[in-house]
Design a protein around this motif. Structure first.
Motif, PDB file in Angstrom:
ATOM      1  N   UNK A  26       0.817  -1.211   0.000  1.00  0.00           N
ATOM      2  CA  UNK A  26       0.000   0.000   0.000  1.00  0.00           C
ATOM      3  C   UNK A  26       0.847   1.256   0.000  1.00  0.00           C
ATOM      4  N   UNK A  27       0.167   2.389   0.080  1.00  0.00           N
ATOM      5  CA  UNK A  27       0.884   3.667   0.034  1.00  0.00           C
ATOM      6  C   UNK A  27       1.661   3.892   1.328  1.00  0.00           C
ATOM      7  N   UNK A  28       1.000   3.717   2.461  1.00  0.00           N
ATOM      8  CA  UNK A  28       1.655   3.986   3.740  1.00  0.00           C
ATOM      9  C   UNK A  28       2.875   3.091   3.955  1.00  0.00           C
ATOM     10  N   UNK A  29       2.796   1.850   3.517  1.00  0.00           N
ATOM     11  CA  UNK A  29       3.898   0.924   3.725  1.00  0.00           C
ATOM     12  C   UNK A  29       4.988   1.008   2.667  1.00  0.00           C
ATOM     13  N   UNK A  30       4.689   1.629   1.555  1.00  0.00           N
ATOM     14  CA  UNK A  30       5.665   1.719   0.464  1.00  0.00           C
ATOM     15  C   UNK A  30       6.811   2.649   0.842  1.00  0.00           C
ATOM     16  N   UNK A  31       7.982   2.325   0.360  1.00  0.00           N
ATOM     17  CA  UNK A  31       9.166   3.145   0.604  1.00  0.00           C
ATOM     18  C   UNK A  31       9.765   3.558  -0.736  1.00  0.00           C
ATOM     19  N   UNK A  32       9.938   4.864  -0.890  1.00  0.00           N
ATOM     20  CA  UNK A  32      10.487   5.349  -2.161  1.00  0.00           C
ATOM     21  C   UNK A  32      11.903   4.837  -2.379  1.00  0.00           C
ATOM     22  N   UNK A  33      12.641   4.586  -1.319  1.00  0.00           N
ATOM     23  CA  UNK A  33      13.993   4.023  -1.465  1.00  0.00           C
ATOM     24  C   UNK A  33      13.932   2.666  -2.175  1.00  0.00           C
ATOM     25  N   UNK A  34      12.988   1.825  -1.735  1.00  0.00           N
ATOM     26  CA  UNK A  34      12.856   0.496  -2.357  1.00  0.00           C
ATOM     27  C   UNK A  34      12.403   0.618  -3.801  1.00  0.00           C
ATOM     28  N   UNK A  35      11.463   1.523  -4.064  1.00  0.00           N
ATOM     29  CA  UNK A  35      10.984   1.714  -5.432  1.00  0.00           C
ATOM     30  C   UNK A  35      12.139   2.168  -6.323  1.00  0.00           C
ATOM     31  N   UNK A  36      12.891   3.151  -5.872  1.00  0.00           N
ATOM     32  CA  UNK A  36      14.013   3.665  -6.652  1.00  0.00           C
ATOM     33  C   UNK A  36      15.042   2.568  -6.911  1.00  0.00           C
ATOM     34  N   UNK A  37      15.367   1.803  -5.891  1.00  0.00           N
ATOM     35  CA  UNK A  37      16.352   0.730  -6.056  1.00  0.00           C
ATOM     36  C   UNK A  37      15.867  -0.325  -7.045  1.00  0.00           C
ATOM     37  N   UNK A  38      14.594  -0.728  -6.921  1.00  0.00           N
ATOM     38  CA  UNK A  38      14.046  -1.737  -7.836  1.00  0.00           C
ATOM     39  C   UNK A  38      14.001  -1.226  -9.274  1.00  0.00           C
ATOM     40  N   UNK A  39      13.872   0.090  -9.437  1.00  0.00           N
ATOM     41  CA  UNK A  39      13.810   0.682 -10.779  1.00  0.00           C
ATOM     42  C   UNK A  39      15.195   1.059 -11.305  1.00  0.00           C
ATOM     43  N   UNK A  40      16.229   0.758 -10.536  1.00  0.00           N
ATOM     44  CA  UNK A  40      17.586   1.149 -10.898  1.00  0.00           C
ATOM     45  C   UNK A  40      17.651   2.661 -11.147  1.00  0.00           C
ATOM     46  N   UNK A  41      17.076   3.394 -10.188  1.00  0.00           N
ATOM     47  CA  UNK A  41      17.004   4.846 -10.289  1.00  0.00           C
ATOM     48  C   UNK A  41      17.303   5.434  -8.920  1.00  0.00           C
ATOM     49  N   UNK A  42      16.782   6.615  -8.646  1.00  0.00           N
ATOM     50  CA  UNK A  42      16.979   7.228  -7.337  1.00  0.00           C
ATOM     51  C   UNK A  42      15.725   7.996  -6.936  1.00  0.00           C
ATOM     52  N   UNK A  43      15.669   8.361  -5.649  1.00  0.00           N
ATOM     53  CA  UNK A  43      14.489   9.054  -5.131  1.00  0.00           C
ATOM     54  C   UNK A  43      14.243  10.373  -5.852  1.00  0.00           C
ATOM     55  N   UNK A  44      15.292  11.047  -6.210  1.00  0.00           N
ATOM     56  CA  UNK A  44      15.130  12.336  -6.889  1.00  0.00           C
ATOM     57  C   UNK A  44      14.342  12.176  -8.184  1.00  0.00           C
ATOM     58  N   UNK A  45      14.553  11.077  -8.882  1.00  0.00           N
ATOM     59  CA  UNK A  45      13.817  10.844 -10.127  1.00  0.00           C
ATOM     60  C   UNK A  45      12.325  10.635  -9.851  1.00  0.00           C
ATOM     61  N   UNK A  46      12.008   9.968  -8.759  1.00  0.00           N
ATOM     62  CA  UNK A  46      10.596   9.776  -8.402  1.00  0.00           C
ATOM     63  C   UNK A  46       9.926  11.130  -8.226  1.00  0.00           C
TER      64      UNK A  46
END
Length: 189
Positions: A26-46
């Motif tokens: 869900x949204x509350x449990x999601x972490x942008x760090x994990x999303x960025x890492x899985x996308x081979x990107x970074x938080x700034x790009x999100x």
């Protein structure tokens, strides 16, 4: 020499990684760090592409809804088969129903995504035309009928585990048949 940047590919990787993360927690449990890492990107790009975690979730949900609407277009003249195809898509992509649940719980009316509104309006109009042609029942408004069809199509993928335990012996073919027959009985003129 570094590879040229591909903004569309980066955005797509972020959407795909966020889809998996949001579906899982869900949204509350999601972490942008994990999303960025899985996308081979970074938080700034999100934040560059989406602005916030909530806006990223909205983009994910609208993207998923658009993909399903394109893959499973409404056939208002054959709503039972439309429901069967939706059922099939939910079975093939179980994370879609999880995202829809998180959307209802954590975003819902606060979000009101325009693409989904347009898609629903087009479906309601198609059903209204089928009603005017006498092809489906007029006992329900087009909005009510669309709601019934959508909920019946997702019946098997939106239950509590205790019910799933009771129904685990029912195979896919029978589950699809139940959806199609139930919708047929609801929409018959």
């Amino acid at each position: 020499m570094p590879e040229p940047r591909d903004a569309a590919a980066t955005r797509r990787r972020l959407l795909d990684a966020a889809t998996a993360e949001f579906a899982a927690v869900g949204i509350a449990g999601a972490r942008v760090d994990r999303i960025a890492a899985a996308a081979r990107s970074n938080k700034a790009q999100i934040y560059h592409y989406f602005g916030s975690k909530d806006a990223l979730f909205d983009a994910v949900f609208e993207d998923v809804a658009s993909v399903i609407a394109d893959a499973v277009p409404i056939d208002a003249e054959n709503l039972p088969e439309y429901a069967g195809r939706l059922h099939d898509s939910y079975r093939a992509q179980p994370w879609v129903q999880r995202l829809a649940t998180w959307y209802r719980l954590e975003r819902g009316r606060d979000s009101a995504l325009e693409g989904i509104r347009r898609s629903n309006a087009a479906k309601v109009e198609a059903i209204a035309q089928a009603q005017e042609a006498g092809l489906v029942t007029a006992a329900y408004t087009p909005v009510e009928l669309l709601g019934l069809v959508l909920h019946l199509s997702g019946f098997w993928s939106a239950n509590v585990p205790e019910f799933d335990e009771l129904s685990e012996e029912i195979d896919h073919e029978r589950r699809r048949e139940v959806v199609v027959r139930a919708v047929a009985s609801v929409v018959a003129p």
